[in-house]
Write a protein that holds these residues in place. Structure first.
Motif, PDB file in Angstrom:
ATOM      1  N   LYS A 209      20.721  -5.035  68.888  1.00  0.00           N
ATOM      2  CA  LYS A 209      20.888  -4.239  70.106  1.00  0.00           C
ATOM      3  C   LYS A 209      21.478  -5.078  71.233  1.00  0.00           C
ATOM      4  N   ALA A 210      21.042  -6.328  71.329  1.00  0.00           N
ATOM      5  CA  ALA A 210      21.457  -7.184  72.436  1.00  0.00           C
ATOM      6  C   ALA A 210      22.904  -7.657  72.328  1.00  0.00           C
ATOM      7  N   CYS A 211      23.350  -7.900  71.091  1.00  0.00           N
ATOM      8  CA  CYS A 211      24.643  -8.581  70.954  1.00  0.00           C
ATOM      9  C   CYS A 211      25.809  -7.690  70.553  1.00  0.00           C
ATOM     10  N   CYS A 212      25.511  -6.635  69.814  1.00  0.00           N
ATOM     11  CA  CYS A 212      26.604  -6.065  69.019  1.00  0.00           C
ATOM     12  C   CYS A 212      26.653  -4.550  69.087  1.00  0.00           C
ATOM     13  N   GLU A 213      27.775  -4.021  68.593  1.00  0.00           N
ATOM     14  CA  GLU A 213      27.965  -2.577  68.538  1.00  0.00           C
ATOM     15  C   GLU A 213      28.873  -2.220  67.369  1.00  0.00           C
ATOM     16  N   MET A 214      28.773  -0.969  66.937  1.00  0.00           N
ATOM     17  CA  MET A 214      29.618  -0.490  65.847  1.00  0.00           C
ATOM     18  C   MET A 214      31.048  -0.304  66.338  1.00  0.00           C
ATOM     19  N   LYS A 215      32.002  -0.850  65.588  1.00  0.00           N
ATOM     20  CA  LYS A 215      33.418  -0.699  65.922  1.00  0.00           C
ATOM     21  C   LYS A 215      34.073   0.416  65.118  1.00  0.00           C
TER      22      LYS A 215
ATOM     23  N   THR B  70      31.039  -7.953  68.750  1.00  0.00           N
ATOM     24  CA  THR B  70      30.415  -8.272  70.030  1.00  0.00           C
ATOM     25  C   THR B  70      30.556  -7.103  71.008  1.00  0.00           C
ATOM     26  N   LYS B  71      29.491  -6.816  71.714  1.00  0.00           N
ATOM     27  CA  LYS B  71      29.501  -5.755  72.726  1.00  0.00           C
ATOM     28  C   LYS B  71      30.521  -6.066  73.819  1.00  0.00           C
ATOM     29  N   GLY B  72      31.191  -5.018  74.269  1.00  0.00           N
ATOM     30  CA  GLY B  72      32.116  -5.161  75.381  1.00  0.00           C
ATOM     31  C   GLY B  72      33.493  -5.667  75.006  1.00  0.00           C
ATOM     32  N   VAL B  73      33.685  -6.014  73.739  1.00  0.00           N
ATOM     33  CA  VAL B  73      35.008  -6.452  73.262  1.00  0.00           C
ATOM     34  C   VAL B  73      35.580  -5.314  72.442  1.00  0.00           C
ATOM     35  N   SER B  74      36.608  -4.684  72.956  1.00  0.00           N
ATOM     36  CA  SER B  74      37.139  -3.476  72.331  1.00  0.00           C
ATOM     37  C   SER B  74      38.190  -3.805  71.269  1.00  0.00           C
ATOM     38  N   PHE B  75      37.949  -3.312  70.034  1.00  0.00           N
ATOM     39  CA  PHE B  75      38.955  -3.413  68.977  1.00  0.00           C
ATOM     40  C   PHE B  75      38.634  -2.398  67.880  1.00  0.00           C
ATOM     41  N   GLU B  76      39.661  -2.004  67.158  1.00  0.00           N
ATOM     42  CA  GLU B  76      39.518  -1.060  66.053  1.00  0.00           C
ATOM     43  C   GLU B  76      39.316  -1.833  64.743  1.00  0.00           C
ATOM     44  N   PRO B  77      38.629  -1.240  63.743  1.00  0.00           N
ATOM     45  CA  PRO B  77      38.427  -1.902  62.449  1.00  0.00           C
ATOM     46  C   PRO B  77      39.653  -1.758  61.544  1.00  0.00           C
ATOM     47  N   THR B  78      40.778  -2.242  62.051  1.00  0.00           N
ATOM     48  CA  THR B  78      42.062  -2.149  61.347  1.00  0.00           C
ATOM     49  C   THR B  78      42.688  -3.540  61.297  1.00  0.00           C
TER      50      THR B  78
ATOM     51  N   ASP C  63      25.405 -15.554  62.632  1.00  0.00           N
ATOM     52  CA  ASP C  63      26.593 -16.170  63.234  1.00  0.00           C
ATOM     53  C   ASP C  63      27.255 -15.239  64.245  1.00  0.00           C
ATOM     54  N   LEU C  64      27.178 -13.932  63.996  1.00  0.00           N
ATOM     55  CA  LEU C  64      27.709 -12.980  64.971  1.00  0.00           C
ATOM     56  C   LEU C  64      26.855 -13.011  66.242  1.00  0.00           C
ATOM     57  N   VAL C  65      25.546 -13.032  66.079  1.00  0.00           N
ATOM     58  CA  VAL C  65      24.633 -13.114  67.224  1.00  0.00           C
ATOM     59  C   VAL C  65      24.916 -14.372  68.049  1.00  0.00           C
ATOM     60  N   ALA C  66      25.194 -15.482  67.351  1.00  0.00           N
ATOM     61  CA  ALA C  66      25.430 -16.763  68.024  1.00  0.00           C
ATOM     62  C   ALA C  66      26.830 -16.889  68.597  1.00  0.00           C
ATOM     63  N   GLY C  67      27.701 -15.902  68.332  1.00  0.00           N
ATOM     64  CA  GLY C  67      29.052 -15.936  68.863  1.00  0.00           C
ATOM     65  C   GLY C  67      30.013 -16.816  68.097  1.00  0.00           C
ATOM     66  N   ARG C  68      29.630 -17.201  66.867  1.00  0.00           N
ATOM     67  CA  ARG C  68      30.501 -18.065  66.071  1.00  0.00           C
ATOM     68  C   ARG C  68      31.580 -17.289  65.326  1.00  0.00           C
ATOM     69  N   ILE C  69      31.398 -15.977  65.190  1.00  0.00           N
ATOM     70  CA  ILE C  69      32.422 -15.104  64.615  1.00  0.00           C
ATOM     71  C   ILE C  69      32.551 -13.873  65.507  1.00  0.00           C
ATOM     72  N   ASP C  70      33.612 -13.106  65.294  1.00  0.00           N
ATOM     73  CA  ASP C  70      33.885 -11.949  66.155  1.00  0.00           C
ATOM     74  C   ASP C  70      33.384 -10.631  65.583  1.00  0.00           C
ATOM     75  N   ALA C  71      33.279 -10.555  64.254  1.00  0.00           N
ATOM     76  CA  ALA C  71      32.953  -9.278  63.626  1.00  0.00           C
ATOM     77  C   ALA C  71      32.353  -9.503  62.249  1.00  0.00           C
ATOM     78  N   ILE C  72      31.728  -8.458  61.738  1.00  0.00           N
ATOM     79  CA  ILE C  72      31.185  -8.438  60.377  1.00  0.00           C
ATOM     80  C   ILE C  72      31.630  -7.148  59.711  1.00  0.00           C
ATOM     81  N   GLN C  73      32.032  -7.246  58.458  1.00  0.00           N
ATOM     82  CA  GLN C  73      32.282  -6.055  57.653  1.00  0.00           C
ATOM     83  C   GLN C  73      31.221  -5.975  56.564  1.00  0.00           C
ATOM     84  N   ALA C  74      30.621  -4.797  56.410  1.00  0.00           N
ATOM     85  CA  ALA C  74      29.584  -4.600  55.390  1.00  0.00           C
ATOM     86  C   ALA C  74      29.404  -3.111  55.158  1.00  0.00           C
TER      87      ALA C  74
END
Length: 260
Positions: free
Chosen positions: A197-203, A119-127, A171-182
């Motif tokens: 573009k509207a919901c998400c960003e690369m972590k 989700t955009k604006g939520v800061s976290f590392e992929p760790t 589900d990420l767009v809908a806010g039901r999960i916090d992240a996706i790995q792929a």
């Protein structure tokens, strides 16, 4: 009659029948029935398109194979191969030691890293630490599922499994999960869509683990198909060397997807 007999004799000497040249070997090419852009997805008329479709066409032309696309549900694609419902898998399947216990692979034909979006604006590392307490979506029967369960689920995270990548995206767009790995490329492709573009960003990219994430993507074959494997390996090398691979790849990517 004598003229006809003479023609047939000449045809026999050349190793062809009266109906013409011997037909190319036909093989059924398995790919995931679920869309996986930009690699494979059906257009509005149901015809498959994408980078991997272009790759398959170039490869089969080079190897002189008559390849028939055969969509199969991803979680059943290896059983479809071993039971001879399909002959090869050209579907972004990562070469791993675990899979090689059951099937064989050609040389790799591309290699990209694994990434995480959120989700955009939520800061976290992929760790493991960065994803602690979060819910991460992954597609079933993928190396991403194995990686997430190995590295993230034991650190207070929840790994949610989806039948398709698109379901995880939604589900990420809908806010039901916090992240996706792929795989990084489908993630970047999703982030180019209006929803992405509207919901998400690369972590970022996860730490590599070749034992899980493999050494690249290869064509899956049944064990013992050594002649077919040699033919496909030669074709992969040939389309890389003659520029065909680079030519169709530039329609999709601004870099060499073959990898380091």
């Amino acid at each position: 009659m004598k003229k006809t007999a003479k023609i047939l004799a000449m045809a026999a000497a050349l190793g062809i029948g009266a109906a013409g040249a011997a037909a190319a070997e036909t093989i059924k090419v398995g790919l995931a029935a679920e869309p996986y852009p930009p690699f494979t997805s059906p257009d509005s008329t149901g015809n498959w398109q994408g980078w991997e479709i272009d790759f398959q066409k170039a490869l089969c032309a080079e190897a002189k194979l008559d390849c028939v696309l055969t969509p199969v549900a991803w979680d059943g694609i290896i059983p479809a191969l071993t039971s001879k419902k399909i002959d090869v898998i050209i579907g972004s399947m990562t070469i791993t030691e675990e899979r090689m216990k059951t099937i064989d692979f050609t040389d790799r034909y591309y290699k990209t890293p694994s990434g995480v979006i959120g989700t955009k604006g939520v800061s976290f590392e992929p760790t493991p630490e960065g994803l602690a307490g979060k819910t991460i979506g992954v597609q079933v029967s993928t190396t991403q599922e194995v990686y997430a369960n190995t590295y993230f689920s034991g650190n207070g995270s929840t790994v949610k499994i989806y039948q398709t990548q698109d379901e995880a995206n939604q589900d990420l767009v809908a806010g039901r999960i916090d992240a996706i790995q792929a795989d990084l490329i489908p993630l970047e492709d999703f982030l180019k869509t209006e929803e992405g573009k509207a919901c998400c960003e690369m972590k970022g990219v996860v730490k590599d683990d070749p034992a899980i994430l493999g050494v690249g993507t290869g064509i899956g074959l049944r064990k013992g198909e050594d002649d077919l494997k040699a033919k496909l390996n030669a074709a992969i090398k040939a389309i890389r060397d003659n520029g065909t691979y680079a030519e169709f790849s530039k329609k999709y990517f601004s870099f060499d997807i073959y990898g380091e």
